[in-house]
Design an enzyme around this catalytic site. Sequence first.
Site, PDB file in Angstrom:
ATOM      1  CD  GLN A 193      39.004  36.826  61.897  1.00 31.30           C
ATOM      2  OE1 GLN A 193      38.010  37.464  62.186  1.00 31.30           O
ATOM      3  NE2 GLN A 193      40.172  37.397  61.649  1.00 31.30           N
TER       4      GLN A 193
ATOM      5  N   GLY B  71      37.183  44.061  64.495  1.00 32.57           N
ATOM      6  CA  GLY B  71      36.155  43.071  64.188  1.00 32.57           C
ATOM      7  C   GLY B  71      36.752  41.679  64.255  1.00 32.57           C
TER       8      GLY B  71
ATOM      9  CB  CYS C  37      42.300  40.163  57.835  1.00 30.80           C
ATOM     10  SG  CYS C  37      41.408  38.748  58.494  1.00 30.80           S
ATOM     11  CG  LEU C  38      42.763  40.881  64.112  1.00 36.20           C
ATOM     12  CD1 LEU C  38      41.822  40.655  65.294  1.00 36.20           C
ATOM     13  CD2 LEU C  38      44.002  41.651  64.555  1.00 36.20           C
TER      14      LEU C  38
ATOM     15  CG  HIS D 204      36.842  42.081  56.796  1.00 38.68           C
ATOM     16  ND1 HIS D 204      38.017  42.438  56.167  1.00 38.68           N
ATOM     17  CD2 HIS D 204      37.192  41.114  57.687  1.00 38.68           C
ATOM     18  CE1 HIS D 204      39.012  41.717  56.643  1.00 38.68           C
ATOM     19  NE2 HIS D 204      38.538  40.902  57.574  1.00 38.68           N
ATOM     20  CD  GLU D 205      35.236  40.934  61.110  1.00 43.06           C
ATOM     21  OE1 GLU D 205      35.470  39.712  61.196  1.00 43.06           O
ATOM     22  OE2 GLU D 205      36.137  41.797  61.017  1.00 43.06           O
TER      23      GLU D 205
ATOM     24  CG  HIS E 133      36.450  36.515  58.437  1.00 43.86           C
ATOM     25  ND1 HIS E 133      37.580  35.837  58.067  1.00 43.86           N
ATOM     26  CD2 HIS E 133      36.861  37.764  58.785  1.00 43.86           C
ATOM     27  CE1 HIS E 133      38.637  36.650  58.174  1.00 43.86           C
ATOM     28  NE2 HIS E 133      38.217  37.830  58.605  1.00 43.86           N
TER      29      HIS E 133
HETATM   30 NI    NI Z   1      39.346  39.564  58.963  1.00 44.57          NI
END
Ligand code: NI
Length: 177
Positions: A51, A46, A99-100, A141-142, A145
């Site tokens: 991000q 995701g 998380c990236l 989660h997204e 963000h």
């Molecule tokens: Ni994330």
Amino acid sequence: MSVYDIITVPDPILKTPASPVARVDDAVRRQMDRMLETMYAAPGIGLAANQVNLLNRVIVLDCEWRSNGEESGERRPVCMANPEIVWASDQISVMEEGCLSIPGQFAEIERPATVRVKYLDYKGEEAELEAKDLVSHCVQHEIDHLNGVLFIDYLSRLKRDMMLRRVEKIMKGQEAL
Ligand code: NI
């Protein structure tokens, strides 16, 4: 198509709420395509606009292409603009999240087990998704963000600061990922 650079903590854009898109036009579709390429290349399941240094309410996810860390090969991307949780179950699910933007860090996070999400799809049409388990965690989660919220915000200050320090070291190359 080139991939975006992925922003990592403690960049303030990750704490900044994103604004709704007026409509899904070709520019937004190009962004969705490029975000998907970035997510697959990372690799991740995701990705949210913040991000990649953009502040519109766009997320992409594909929770099936990698199961158990193995690439299944089959890509089933979901692109969402202006996603909104319209219903959440009382039942709770606990899953390990990463998380990236917070490389190498993972923690068990509690969320509603099932959610229904309304959004605009790739064509700009209204759509709804009922998400369970991993997909539910991923989409929540997204959406977090887009609201400037990270999974580490659900942890104790001690644990959060520890992870931020580890990421700092990883980014300086002092610690292996
Ligand atoms: Ni994330």
